[in-house]
Design a protein around this motif. Structure first.
Motif, mmCIF file in Angstrom:
data_model
loop_
_atom_site.group_PDB
_atom_site.id
_atom_site.type_symbol
_atom_site.label_atom_id
_atom_site.label_comp_id
_atom_site.label_asym_id
_atom_site.label_seq_id
_atom_site.Cartn_x
_atom_site.Cartn_y
_atom_site.Cartn_z
ATOM 1 N N GLN A 58 0.766 -1.179 -0.004
ATOM 2 C CA GLN A 58 0.104 -0.076 0.090
ATOM 3 C C GLN A 58 0.824 1.176 -0.013
ATOM 4 O OE1 GLN A 58 -3.175 -0.214 2.891
ATOM 5 N NE2 GLN A 58 -2.607 -2.545 3.078
ATOM 6 N N GLU A 59 1.875 1.041 0.753
ATOM 7 C CA GLU A 59 2.719 2.420 0.709
ATOM 8 C C GLU A 59 3.560 2.687 -0.574
ATOM 9 O OE1 GLU A 59 6.657 4.445 3.178
ATOM 10 O OE2 GLU A 59 5.761 2.441 3.880
ATOM 11 N N ILE A 60 3.919 1.479 -1.244
ATOM 12 C CA ILE A 60 4.521 1.512 -2.635
ATOM 13 C C ILE A 60 3.394 2.471 -3.484
ATOM 14 C CG2 ILE A 60 5.339 0.410 -4.693
ATOM 15 C CD1 ILE A 60 6.313 -1.373 -2.773
ATOM 16 N N ILE A 61 2.151 2.060 -3.248
ATOM 17 C CA ILE A 61 1.050 2.501 -4.314
ATOM 18 C C ILE A 61 0.768 3.995 -3.737
ATOM 19 C CG2 ILE A 61 -1.434 2.132 -4.707
ATOM 20 C CD1 ILE A 61 -0.918 -0.925 -4.404
ATOM 21 N N THR A 62 0.809 4.286 -2.548
ATOM 22 C CA THR A 62 0.292 5.617 -1.994
ATOM 23 C C THR A 62 1.411 6.595 -1.668
ATOM 24 O OG1 THR A 62 0.285 4.835 -0.007
ATOM 25 C CG2 THR A 62 -1.846 4.679 -1.196
ATOM 26 N N ASN A 63 2.594 6.272 -1.876
ATOM 27 C CA ASN A 63 3.704 7.096 -1.634
ATOM 28 C C ASN A 63 4.139 8.129 -2.902
ATOM 29 O OD1 ASN A 63 6.199 8.425 -1.159
ATOM 30 N ND2 ASN A 63 6.717 6.915 0.545
ATOM 31 N N PRO A 64 3.996 9.312 -2.483
ATOM 32 C CA PRO A 64 4.388 10.202 -4.046
ATOM 33 C C PRO A 64 5.702 10.177 -4.234
ATOM 34 C CG PRO A 64 3.226 11.357 -2.198
ATOM 35 C CD PRO A 64 3.480 10.032 -1.285
ATOM 36 N N VAL A 76 5.731 3.929 -9.290
ATOM 37 C CA VAL A 76 4.150 3.423 -9.284
ATOM 38 C C VAL A 76 3.085 4.524 -8.939
ATOM 39 C CG1 VAL A 76 2.823 1.798 -8.034
ATOM 40 C CG2 VAL A 76 5.114 0.973 -8.957
ATOM 41 N N HIS A 77 3.303 5.134 -7.848
ATOM 42 C CA HIS A 77 2.262 6.276 -7.544
ATOM 43 C C HIS A 77 2.432 7.293 -8.608
ATOM 44 C CE1 HIS A 77 0.949 9.943 -5.688
ATOM 45 N NE2 HIS A 77 -0.067 9.304 -4.921
ATOM 46 N N HIS A 78 3.393 7.754 -9.239
ATOM 47 C CA HIS A 78 3.560 8.717 -10.237
ATOM 48 C C HIS A 78 2.859 8.394 -11.472
ATOM 49 C CE1 HIS A 78 5.002 11.894 -12.812
ATOM 50 N NE2 HIS A 78 5.388 11.132 -13.705
ATOM 51 N N ILE A 79 2.752 6.923 -11.818
ATOM 52 C CA ILE A 79 1.934 6.497 -12.973
ATOM 53 C C ILE A 79 0.573 6.430 -12.748
ATOM 54 C CG2 ILE A 79 1.670 4.643 -14.501
ATOM 55 C CD1 ILE A 79 4.760 3.954 -14.234
ATOM 56 N N LEU A 80 0.158 5.893 -11.481
ATOM 57 C CA LEU A 80 -1.238 5.879 -11.184
ATOM 58 C C LEU A 80 -1.836 7.139 -10.959
ATOM 59 C CD1 LEU A 80 -1.021 3.050 -8.296
ATOM 60 C CD2 LEU A 80 -1.566 2.705 -10.806
ATOM 61 N N ASP A 137 -5.190 5.951 -4.179
ATOM 62 C CA ASP A 137 -5.836 5.340 -3.070
ATOM 63 C C ASP A 137 -6.948 4.450 -3.321
ATOM 64 O OD1 ASP A 137 -4.494 6.963 -1.577
ATOM 65 O OD2 ASP A 137 -5.920 8.877 -1.902
ATOM 66 N N LYS A 138 -7.479 4.432 -4.796
ATOM 67 C CA LYS A 138 -8.513 3.310 -5.049
ATOM 68 C C LYS A 138 -7.793 1.908 -4.908
ATOM 69 C CE LYS A 138 -12.158 5.834 -7.373
ATOM 70 N NZ LYS A 138 -12.655 5.804 -8.640
ATOM 71 N N VAL A 139 -6.642 1.905 -5.615
ATOM 72 C CA VAL A 139 -5.868 0.763 -5.812
ATOM 73 C C VAL A 139 -5.550 0.093 -4.349
ATOM 74 C CG1 VAL A 139 -3.823 -0.370 -6.686
ATOM 75 C CG2 VAL A 139 -4.839 1.201 -7.958
ATOM 76 N N ALA A 140 -5.245 1.193 -3.608
ATOM 77 C CA ALA A 140 -4.823 0.585 -2.212
ATOM 78 C C ALA A 140 -5.903 0.150 -1.394
ATOM 79 C CB ALA A 140 -4.027 1.829 -1.476
ATOM 80 N N SER A 141 -7.105 0.556 -1.632
ATOM 81 C CA SER A 141 -8.310 0.147 -0.987
ATOM 82 C C SER A 141 -8.683 -1.263 -1.541
ATOM 83 C CB SER A 141 -9.606 1.170 -1.236
ATOM 84 O OG SER A 141 -9.691 0.977 -2.521
ATOM 85 N N ASN A 148 14.785 0.882 12.331
ATOM 86 C CA ASN A 148 14.618 2.121 12.026
ATOM 87 C C ASN A 148 14.752 2.330 10.393
ATOM 88 O OD1 ASN A 148 14.418 4.820 11.996
ATOM 89 N ND2 ASN A 148 16.651 5.232 12.082
ATOM 90 N N TYR A 149 13.716 1.590 9.638
ATOM 91 C CA TYR A 149 13.851 1.303 8.320
ATOM 92 C C TYR A 149 12.706 2.241 7.730
ATOM 93 C CZ TYR A 149 10.556 -2.114 9.561
ATOM 94 O OH TYR A 149 9.517 -3.109 10.041
ATOM 95 N N GLN A 150 13.072 2.767 6.392
ATOM 96 C CA GLN A 150 12.145 3.373 5.521
ATOM 97 C C GLN A 150 11.646 2.549 4.219
ATOM 98 O OE1 GLN A 150 10.397 6.102 6.806
ATOM 99 N NE2 GLN A 150 12.107 6.047 8.697
ATOM 100 N N LEU A 151 10.874 3.055 3.332
ATOM 101 C CA LEU A 151 10.662 2.156 2.292
ATOM 102 C C LEU A 151 11.808 2.058 1.561
ATOM 103 C CD1 LEU A 151 8.665 0.963 0.317
ATOM 104 C CD2 LEU A 151 7.920 3.367 -0.609
ATOM 105 N N ASP A 152 12.654 3.162 1.270
ATOM 106 C CA ASP A 152 13.722 3.052 0.373
ATOM 107 C C ASP A 152 14.755 1.904 1.050
ATOM 108 O OD1 ASP A 152 13.015 4.809 -1.116
ATOM 109 O OD2 ASP A 152 14.161 6.297 -0.465
ATOM 110 N N ASP A 153 15.018 1.754 2.293
ATOM 111 C CA ASP A 153 15.550 0.758 2.842
ATOM 112 C C ASP A 153 15.135 -0.760 2.412
ATOM 113 O OD1 ASP A 153 17.398 2.392 4.280
ATOM 114 O OD2 ASP A 153 15.711 2.676 5.644
ATOM 115 N N TYR A 154 13.732 -0.686 2.611
ATOM 116 C CA TYR A 154 13.090 -2.301 2.087
ATOM 117 C C TYR A 154 13.214 -2.485 0.694
ATOM 118 C CZ TYR A 154 9.337 -5.455 2.218
ATOM 119 O OH TYR A 154 8.370 -6.746 2.351
#
Length: 427
Positions: free
Chosen positions: A118-124, A128-132, A141-145, A271-277
């Motif tokens: 969900q974060e990959i989809i909704t994180n600006p 992925v978010h840029h294309i959606l 947000d619809k895709v995440a829902s 102490n990780y963020q999305l980029d770390d993941y």
């Protein structure tokens, strides 16, 4: 856009003619799935099972594409055609948040692949978010829902996540194909011809209920014969203990891990963020494990070598009644020189092949409905005696894992090992 064709061993051809889908496939976040194995440690047991989350997600998209085309052509009065793209995108992206050796890694470090999806989809900040967002500002947000099951149209939600959905249908066929077994095979064409949209989800015609029944039996057999295979679970246990040892050593050996496995440090420190993941994948972890075989810590080096070279632990099943004997087994193992924290483990794997909808349960499942001649719906277990037998029953076992060396002759520890074998017979 000009149609692109992806050759696929399960679906033969996967056509992509929507620019949004094609652009999503080419994002770094989605291409990363090429480096995440679909089956994790199962490839150590079934050597063909080396396929990726990338190919699985394409397969789920293909099934969603076929079904939305079918619903659009035949049932426009009940299927919302405007949800076609949403359904296909959710199918494509449903696993994009899976991490390196996903489930084992999650259990140790507390990550959640669905939350990361969900974060990959909704994180600006993501591609992925840029294309959606180009589709519509609220489209991410619809895709995440759909992923978190809150989207109002339950037809879409159940096509992506239910007891018989595009995800499960693809992974059963795909995992069966690559592992070289026949258990996961079922009549996909018959299921696709009998699926129907209904007011609050999806259902299947009476003529297709035997195909649905066959699908559920195939799912049960895949779990019992492939997903819960003792050797695959042994490698999972070994992987978990290896990472646990590294996490334990990190505070006193920071310099070593900074040099040999720097991308794991945010997870050691919680102490990780999305980029770390997103920087982690199976190949990165495997490279770290290779480096750890030369560690000065004998336990870390040994566990890493065992994992890299597939020196799996042995196991014995146990019941709740015999669980009290496990403490004595651990003592015998420790007497030989193995630290039980890292050289033993309990692994419990149980599955509920089918259950009806129970809204009061902790994780309510959707039930499978069969459309009768009069148009009424009948829950599958009332139609099928086979499914009625499976309904509400858990299948699997509990295993205690230990070093294989405990079963090998060794004059130095003969008495201790004889005691271990005697205790083992009580399990």
């Amino acid at each position: 856009m000009k149609e692109k064709i992806f050759r696929d061993p399960v679906h033969q051809q996967i056509p992509v003619s929507d620019q949004v889908i094609y652009d999503l496939i080419n994002t770094p976040e989605f291409q990363r799935l090429r480096r995440i194995k679909q089956l994790g440690t199962t490839g150590f047991t079934f050597h063909g099972g080396e396929h990726s989350r990338f190919s699985h997600c394409l397969g789920v998209y293909e099934l969603a594409r076929q079904i939305t085309n079918l619903f659009t052509d035949k049932y426009p009065d009940i299927w919302q055609v405007e949800d076609n793209l949403l359904t296909m995108v959710a199918a494509l992206l449903h696993d994009i948040g899976h991490g390196a050796y996903s489930h084992t890694f999650e259990g140790l470090f507390g990550t959640d692949h669905e939350a990361f999806t969900q974060e990959i989809i909704t994180n600006p900040q993501t591609n992925v978010h840029h294309i959606l967002s180009k589709v519509a500002p609220d489209f991410p947000d619809k895709v995440a829902s759909v992923i978190n099951h809150s989207y109002p149209n339950k037809q879409v939600v159940q096509l992506i996540s239910s007891q018989i959905d595009c995800d499960r249908m693809d992974y059963l066929l795909r995992d069966s194909y690559f592992t070289g077994v026949q258990y996961g095979q079922f009549d996909l064409a018959r299921i696709l011809s009998s699926i129907r949209p209904i007011k609050n989800g999806i259902a299947f015609t009476y003529g297709g209920y035997h195909a649905v029944e066959d699908y559920l039996l195939s799912r049960y057999q895949m779990y019992m014969q492939v997903y819960f295979h003792p050797a695959s679970r042994a490698m999972e246990v070994l992987l978990k203990n290896l990472l646990k040892r590294a996490q334990h050593l990190y505070p006193k050996h920071v310099a070593f891990f900074e040099k040999e496995s720097s991308r794991l440090i945010p997870f050691f420190e919680n102490n990780y963020q999305l980029d770390d993941y997103l920087r982690l994948d199976d190949s990165v972890l495997n490279a770290y494990f290779q480096a750890w075989t030369e560690s000065h810590d004998p336990i870390l080096a040994d566990l890493a070598s065992r994992f890299i070279n597939r020196k799996i632990f042995k196991s014995v099943t146990f019941s709740d009644a015999s669980k009290a004997n496990l403490g004595q087994l651990e003592k015998e193992i420790q007497a030989v020189g193995y630290e039980p924290t890292y050289y033993t483990a309990i692994n419990t794997s149980f599955d509920l092949p089918y259950d009806i909808y129970r809204p009061d349960s902790a994780n309510p499942r959707t039930q499978i409905d069969i459309i009768q001649a009069n148009g009424h719906l009948l829950e599958l277990s009332h139609q099928s005696p086979l499914v009625a037998t499976l309904m509400g029953t858990f299948h699997g076992d509990q295993r205690f894992y230990f070093p294989k060396e405990m079963l090998l002759p060794d004059d130095l520890f003969r008495a201790t090992k004889e005691n271990f074998l005697a205790e083992l017979e009580k399990m």
